[in-house]
Design a protein around this motif. Structure first.
Motif, PDB file in Angstrom:
ATOM      1  N   UNK A  98      26.352 -22.992  -2.423  1.00 49.40           N
ATOM      2  CA  UNK A  98      26.336 -23.283  -0.986  1.00 49.40           C
ATOM      3  C   UNK A  98      25.133 -22.681  -0.260  1.00 49.40           C
ATOM      4  N   UNK A  99      24.527 -21.652  -0.840  1.00 43.89           N
ATOM      5  CA  UNK A  99      23.437 -20.948  -0.166  1.00 43.89           C
ATOM      6  C   UNK A  99      23.910 -19.925   0.847  1.00 43.89           C
ATOM      7  N   UNK A 100      25.230 -19.749   0.980  1.00 47.31           N
ATOM      8  CA  UNK A 100      25.754 -18.743   1.905  1.00 47.31           C
ATOM      9  C   UNK A 100      25.297 -17.362   1.465  1.00 47.31           C
ATOM     10  N   UNK A 101      24.845 -16.555   2.429  1.00 43.72           N
ATOM     11  CA  UNK A 101      24.305 -15.223   2.153  1.00 43.72           C
ATOM     12  C   UNK A 101      25.131 -14.135   2.820  1.00 43.72           C
ATOM     13  N   UNK A 102      25.223 -13.015   2.118  1.00 43.36           N
ATOM     14  CA  UNK A 102      25.856 -11.817   2.651  1.00 43.36           C
ATOM     15  C   UNK A 102      24.919 -10.646   2.359  1.00 43.36           C
ATOM     16  N   UNK A 103      24.555  -9.836   3.358  1.00 48.03           N
ATOM     17  CA  UNK A 103      23.685  -8.681   3.100  1.00 48.03           C
ATOM     18  C   UNK A 103      24.358  -7.696   2.149  1.00 48.03           C
ATOM     19  N   UNK A 104      23.582  -7.154   1.199  1.00 48.79           N
ATOM     20  CA  UNK A 104      24.151  -6.202   0.247  1.00 48.79           C
ATOM     21  C   UNK A 104      23.433  -4.862   0.224  1.00 48.79           C
ATOM     22  N   UNK A 105      22.107  -4.864   0.364  1.00 46.29           N
ATOM     23  CA  UNK A 105      21.327  -3.637   0.180  1.00 46.29           C
ATOM     24  C   UNK A 105      20.123  -3.673   1.112  1.00 46.29           C
ATOM     25  N   UNK A 106      19.713  -2.497   1.606  1.00 46.12           N
ATOM     26  CA  UNK A 106      18.534  -2.439   2.465  1.00 46.12           C
ATOM     27  C   UNK A 106      17.796  -1.135   2.257  1.00 46.12           C
ATOM     28  N   UNK A 107      16.490  -1.191   2.543  1.00 47.29           N
ATOM     29  CA  UNK A 107      15.653  -0.004   2.443  1.00 47.29           C
ATOM     30  C   UNK A 107      14.317  -0.275   3.126  1.00 47.29           C
ATOM     31  N   UNK A 108      13.569   0.785   3.323  1.00 48.45           N
ATOM     32  CA  UNK A 108      12.187   0.724   3.778  1.00 48.45           C
ATOM     33  C   UNK A 108      11.356   1.476   2.748  1.00 48.45           C
ATOM     34  N   UNK A 109      10.229   0.920   2.380  1.00 46.18           N
ATOM     35  CA  UNK A 109       9.381   1.569   1.387  1.00 46.18           C
ATOM     36  C   UNK A 109       7.956   1.687   1.902  1.00 46.18           C
ATOM     37  N   UNK A 110       7.247   2.664   1.356  1.00 47.63           N
ATOM     38  CA  UNK A 110       5.838   2.859   1.663  1.00 47.63           C
ATOM     39  C   UNK A 110       5.063   2.647   0.370  1.00 47.63           C
ATOM     40  N   UNK A 111       4.023   1.843   0.459  1.00 52.79           N
ATOM     41  CA  UNK A 111       3.128   1.572  -0.667  1.00 52.79           C
ATOM     42  C   UNK A 111       1.721   1.978  -0.259  1.00 52.79           C
ATOM     43  N   UNK A 112       0.980   2.510  -1.222  1.00 51.65           N
ATOM     44  CA  UNK A 112      -0.399   2.924  -0.982  1.00 51.65           C
ATOM     45  C   UNK A 112      -1.318   1.983  -1.750  1.00 51.65           C
ATOM     46  N   UNK A 113      -2.327   1.470  -1.052  1.00 51.69           N
ATOM     47  CA  UNK A 113      -3.335   0.628  -1.689  1.00 51.69           C
ATOM     48  C   UNK A 113      -4.273   1.525  -2.484  1.00 51.69           C
ATOM     49  N   UNK A 114      -4.585   1.095  -3.719  1.00 53.94           N
ATOM     50  CA  UNK A 114      -5.474   1.882  -4.563  1.00 53.94           C
ATOM     51  C   UNK A 114      -6.594   1.005  -5.112  1.00 53.94           C
ATOM     52  N   UNK A 115      -7.753   1.643  -5.326  1.00 55.22           N
ATOM     53  CA  UNK A 115      -8.899   0.921  -5.887  1.00 55.22           C
ATOM     54  C   UNK A 115      -8.812   0.920  -7.409  1.00 55.22           C
ATOM     55  N   UNK A 116      -9.845   0.451  -8.058  1.00 57.92           N
ATOM     56  CA  UNK A 116      -9.855   0.337  -9.517  1.00 57.92           C
ATOM     57  C   UNK A 116      -9.784   1.691 -10.229  1.00 57.92           C
ATOM     58  N   UNK A 117     -10.115   2.757  -9.518  1.00 50.00           N
ATOM     59  CA  UNK A 117     -10.026   4.102 -10.087  1.00 50.00           C
ATOM     60  C   UNK A 117      -8.693   4.778  -9.771  1.00 50.00           C
ATOM     61  N   UNK A 118      -7.795   4.049  -9.090  1.00 50.34           N
ATOM     62  CA  UNK A 118      -6.500   4.608  -8.729  1.00 50.34           C
ATOM     63  C   UNK A 118      -6.529   5.489  -7.501  1.00 50.34           C
ATOM     64  N   UNK A 119      -7.623   5.446  -6.760  1.00 46.73           N
ATOM     65  CA  UNK A 119      -7.761   6.259  -5.549  1.00 46.73           C
ATOM     66  C   UNK A 119      -7.332   5.440  -4.329  1.00 46.73           C
ATOM     67  N   UNK A 120      -6.702   6.085  -3.339  1.00 47.73           N
ATOM     68  CA  UNK A 120      -6.319   5.356  -2.130  1.00 47.73           C
ATOM     69  C   UNK A 120      -7.514   4.671  -1.478  1.00 47.73           C
TER      70      UNK A 120
END
Length: 147
Positions: A98-120
């Protein structure tokens, strides 16, 4: 500058027995993995860089997702710093018929962009140009402030 809606991603997994715990519902670790992967993809789409998980804030498991249902995960960037982005993560139990949805889980996350050397590395500014983007942004900022 990327727009919030450029970072909006949804993905679905049909919950199989190999995803389940002894109660025949999705193992929480699988839900976390799916959320983290989609959050990183959203962050990478925003930044144009590889991104690594820096923090996953309080994860609230509200309801289980049984075997045979669909785990729907959605993610989008709602704030950007100098090298990091905040991503809103939500999981839903979706009925595959049916496509009916019920919320189950939530969060906020922080991600850091890194270059080819793994540095921010720096990320662009976030723009919000659509009505739907404004709704998502306002909701995420308000809910994150309450936490």
């Amino acid at each position: 500058m990327p727009d919030l809606m450029d970072t909006y991603i949804e993905n679905r997994w049909l919950v199989q027995p190999n995803h389940a715990n002894n109660l025949q519902t999705t193992h929480g670790g699988n839900v976390l993995k799916w959320m983290d992967e989609l959050g990183a993809l959203s962050a990478m789409r925003f930044s144009g860089e590889n991104c690594v998980t820096a923090r996953m804030d309080q994860v609230n498991f509200k309801r289980p997702i049984p075997v045979g249902d669909v785990a729907l995960i959605r993610a989008y960037v709602f704030e950007a710093g100098r090298t990091s982005v905040q991503v809103r993560l939500e999981a839903f139990r979706e009925d595959p018929r049916t496509g009916d949805r019920v919320p189950t889980t939530e969060s906020y996350s922080v991600y850091v962009a890194v270059d080819d050397d793994g540095e921010p590395t720096s990320v662009p500014e976030l723009t919000v140009d659509s009505e739907r983007g404004c709704e998502l942004h306002e909701q995420a900022v308000a809910e994150n402030a309450e936490r």
